[in-house]
Design an enzyme around this catalytic site. Structure first.
Site, PDB file in Angstrom:
ATOM      1  N   GLU A 200      -0.375  -9.436  -0.703  1.00 39.07           N
ATOM      2  CA  GLU A 200      -1.808  -9.688  -0.494  1.00 39.07           C
ATOM      3  C   GLU A 200      -2.548  -9.756  -1.833  1.00 39.07           C
ATOM      4  OE1 GLU A 200      -1.824  -6.342   2.265  1.00 39.07           O
ATOM      5  OE2 GLU A 200      -2.656  -7.658   3.792  1.00 39.07           O
TER       6      GLU A 200
ATOM      7  N   GLU B  54       4.798  -4.927   7.147  1.00 40.44           N
ATOM      8  CA  GLU B  54       4.033  -3.868   7.811  1.00 40.44           C
ATOM      9  C   GLU B  54       4.490  -3.603   9.240  1.00 40.44           C
ATOM     10  OE1 GLU B  54       2.729  -6.186   5.860  1.00 40.44           O
ATOM     11  OE2 GLU B  54       1.143  -5.362   4.611  1.00 40.44           O
TER      12      GLU B  54
ATOM     13  N   GLY C  47       0.731  -5.080   0.735  1.00 40.66           N
ATOM     14  CA  GLY C  47      -0.417  -5.164  -0.169  1.00 40.66           C
ATOM     15  C   GLY C  47      -0.091  -5.854  -1.488  1.00 40.66           C
TER      16      GLY C  47
ATOM     17  N   ALA D 239       0.862  -1.180   0.000  1.00 36.41           N
ATOM     18  CA  ALA D 239       0.000   0.000   0.000  1.00 36.41           C
ATOM     19  C   ALA D 239       0.899   1.230   0.000  1.00 36.41           C
ATOM     20  CB  ALA D 239      -0.883  -0.018   1.233  1.00 36.41           C
TER      21      ALA D 239
HETATM   22  N1  CAA Z   1       4.552   3.322  -0.732  1.00 31.00           N
HETATM   23  C1  CAA Z   1       4.939   4.483  -1.272  1.00 31.00           C
HETATM   24  N2  CAA Z   1       6.092   4.637  -1.948  1.00 31.00           N
HETATM   25  C2  CAA Z   1       6.875   3.565  -2.080  1.00 31.00           C
HETATM   26  C3  CAA Z   1       6.540   2.323  -1.554  1.00 31.00           C
HETATM   27  C4  CAA Z   1       5.300   2.208  -0.851  1.00 31.00           C
HETATM   28  N3  CAA Z   1       4.868   1.055  -0.356  1.00 31.00           N
HETATM   29  N4  CAA Z   1       7.518   1.457  -1.829  1.00 31.00           N
HETATM   30  C5  CAA Z   1       8.443   2.131  -2.513  1.00 31.00           C
HETATM   31  N5  CAA Z   1       8.072   3.397  -2.673  1.00 31.00           N
HETATM   32  C6  CAA Z   1       8.793   4.487  -3.355  1.00 31.00           C
HETATM   33  C7  CAA Z   1       9.959   4.974  -2.505  1.00 31.00           C
HETATM   34  O1  CAA Z   1       9.527   5.879  -1.525  1.00 31.00           O
HETATM   35  C8  CAA Z   1      10.830   5.579  -3.564  1.00 31.00           C
HETATM   36  O2  CAA Z   1      10.308   6.858  -3.913  1.00 31.00           O
HETATM   37  P1  CAA Z   1      11.286   8.150  -3.951  1.00 31.00           P
HETATM   38  O3  CAA Z   1      12.247   7.846  -5.046  1.00 31.00           O
HETATM   39  O4  CAA Z   1      10.347   9.257  -4.264  1.00 31.00           O
HETATM   40  O5  CAA Z   1      11.950   8.214  -2.625  1.00 31.00           O
HETATM   41  C9  CAA Z   1      10.598   4.677  -4.781  1.00 31.00           C
HETATM   42  O6  CAA Z   1       9.389   3.986  -4.528  1.00 31.00           O
HETATM   43  C10 CAA Z   1      11.705   3.633  -4.946  1.00 31.00           C
HETATM   44  O7  CAA Z   1      11.852   2.933  -3.715  1.00 31.00           O
HETATM   45  P2  CAA Z   1      13.223   2.803  -2.912  1.00 31.00           P
HETATM   46  O8  CAA Z   1      14.128   3.941  -3.212  1.00 31.00           O
HETATM   47  O9  CAA Z   1      12.896   2.552  -1.477  1.00 31.00           O
HETATM   48  O10 CAA Z   1      13.813   1.495  -3.595  1.00 31.00           O
HETATM   49  P3  CAA Z   1      14.811   0.445  -2.935  1.00 31.00           P
HETATM   50  O11 CAA Z   1      15.259  -0.447  -4.036  1.00 31.00           O
HETATM   51  O12 CAA Z   1      15.851   1.099  -2.121  1.00 31.00           O
HETATM   52  O13 CAA Z   1      13.891  -0.428  -1.940  1.00 31.00           O
HETATM   53  C11 CAA Z   1      11.913  -1.626  -1.299  1.00 31.00           C
HETATM   54  C12 CAA Z   1      12.832  -1.205  -2.451  1.00 31.00           C
HETATM   55  C13 CAA Z   1      12.674  -2.621  -0.396  1.00 31.00           C
HETATM   56  C14 CAA Z   1      10.712  -2.308  -1.908  1.00 31.00           C
HETATM   57  C15 CAA Z   1      11.505  -0.387  -0.471  1.00 31.00           C
HETATM   58  O14 CAA Z   1      11.006   0.600  -1.359  1.00 31.00           O
HETATM   59  C16 CAA Z   1      10.453  -0.661   0.561  1.00 31.00           C
HETATM   60  O15 CAA Z   1      10.770  -1.186   1.634  1.00 31.00           O
HETATM   61  N6  CAA Z   1       9.204  -0.244   0.275  1.00 31.00           N
HETATM   62  C17 CAA Z   1       8.117  -0.350   1.237  1.00 31.00           C
HETATM   63  C18 CAA Z   1       7.632  -1.767   1.380  1.00 31.00           C
HETATM   64  C19 CAA Z   1       6.559  -1.849   2.434  1.00 31.00           C
HETATM   65  O16 CAA Z   1       6.774  -1.546   3.592  1.00 31.00           O
HETATM   66  N7  CAA Z   1       5.360  -2.304   2.018  1.00 31.00           N
HETATM   67  C20 CAA Z   1       4.215  -2.433   2.916  1.00 31.00           C
HETATM   68  C21 CAA Z   1       3.348  -1.211   2.838  1.00 31.00           C
HETATM   69  S1  CAA Z   1       2.090  -1.188   4.067  1.00 31.00           S
HETATM   70  C22 CAA Z   1       0.862  -2.172   3.458  1.00 31.00           C
HETATM   71  O17 CAA Z   1       0.956  -2.746   2.395  1.00 31.00           O
HETATM   72  C23 CAA Z   1      -0.336  -2.261   4.343  1.00 31.00           C
HETATM   73  C24 CAA Z   1      -1.388  -3.188   3.911  1.00 31.00           C
HETATM   74  O18 CAA Z   1      -1.279  -4.392   4.038  1.00 31.00           O
HETATM   75  C25 CAA Z   1      -2.666  -2.658   3.429  1.00 31.00           C
END
Ligand code: CAA
Length: 263
Positions: free
Chosen positions: A117, A137, A114, A69
């Site tokens: 999921e 999460e 998500g 998400a």
């Molecule tokens: N939401 C919003 N933006 C996201 C994102 C997310 N889930 N995942 C990645 N991005 C964005 C980053 O912020 C970044 O944007 P900027 O360049 O503007 O900073 C861009 O995508 C590229 O990401 P990274 O620079 O972080 O890329 P990376 O290769 O260093 O890392 C990654 C990749 C490990 C996937 C890392 O991006 C990450 O940990 N993302 C979040 C994953 C996460 O926590 N997902 C769970 C979300 S909560 C959820 O899903 C709740 C639910 O069940 C409903």
């Protein structure tokens, strides 16, 4: 139909590919994307049987299927808004799970939160060898909200689901395959061609039969065994009302390929 954050294209007659596409956010699911996904599912659901026979769901780019998400959007949510957000995502993923046509997730990179999921709401998962799966999460002080706690344990068992969701650690495609979360791991370039090949094979089967199998496996999973068996025999017998079952059995006897037409 045109959407901003996803593309739905017909690969060939009856075979559709839905690509989640927000490359600036690794295809993360904001509210707009979830609404678009709902519209795309509805569009396919409304198609005549022979015009929507199989769907492949994938992510744009080489890095991510869906990275979860949208955290940048979620940060401003109050508790009540978060409940509505989770309920909306759950409803849309449930609609995907209940689509009558088979849905293959082609996971081409990160499938986190998500994103995992979403993949779990498909019928089965193929992955590229660089794919990573996880429910991270808890590292955000949150928990899965789009069905992750519920569906992951049904697929990989309680302890592995607890380990993944409680530690928030990612697993690689190879491990995901060992625990049967993923059905096949392929080099990235071969992922989509393999999913297309499987989808084409599914499209040679009786469409009502495939839809019935999908529903009985899903609905029969959570109910008592006698109820599940009754559901199976009832669905089995209903197929005998349709011409496709006669065609399938006749084709076998006549030693030719069946020509199903959805009737
Ligand atoms: N939401 C919003 N933006 C996201 C994102 C997310 N889930 N995942 C990645 N991005 C964005 C980053 O912020 C970044 O944007 P900027 O360049 O503007 O900073 C861009 O995508 C590229 O990401 P990274 O620079 O972080 O890329 P990376 O290769 O260093 O890392 C990654 C990749 C490990 C996937 C890392 O991006 C990450 O940990 N993302 C979040 C994953 C996460 O926590 N997902 C769970 C979300 S909560 C959820 O899903 C709740 C639910 O069940 C409903």
């Amino acid at each position: 139909m045109e959407w901003k954050n996803l593309q739905l294209k017909m690969e060939e007659n009856g075979l559709w590919i839905l690509t989640m596409s927000r490359p600036q956010a690794l295809n993360a699911l904001n509210r707009e994307t979830i609404l678009e996904l709902e519209q795309a599912i509805h569009f396919l659901q409304e198609k005549p049987t022979m015009e929507a026979r199989a769907l492949i769901l994938t992510g744009s780019g080489e890095k991510a299927f869906v990275a979860g998400a949208d955290i940048k959007e979620m940060i401003s949510l109050e508790a009540e808004e978060a409940r509505l957000f989770a309920e909306k995502g759950q409803r849309v993923f449930r609609q995907l799970e209940m689509l009558r046509l088979p849905v293959i997730a082609a996971v081409n990179g990160f499938a986190l939160g998500g994103g995992l999921e979403l993949a779990l709401s498909c019928d089965f998962i193929y992955a590229s060898d660089n794919a990573k799966f996880g429910l991270p999460e808890v590292s955000l002080g949150l928990m899965p909200g789009f069905g992750g706690c519920v569906r992951l344990s049904r697929v990989v068992g309680l302890n592995k689901a607890r380990e993944m969701a409680m530690t928030g650690e990612m697993i690689a495609a190879g491990e995901a395959s060992q625990i049967s979360l993923v059905q096949k791991v392929l080099p990235a370039a071969e992922l989509l061609p393999f999913a297309i090949k499987t989808a084409k094979s599914l499209m040679t089967r009786g469409p009502r039969a495939v839809a019935s199998v999908k529903r009985v496996v899903l609905d029969g999973y959570d109910i008592d065994i006698d109820g599940a068996l009754a559901l199976e025999s009832s669905s089995f017998s209903q197929l005998f009302q349709f011409k496709d079952s006669r065609e399938g059995m006749t084709a076998f006897i006549e030693k030719r390929k069946a020509q199903f037409n959805g009737n």
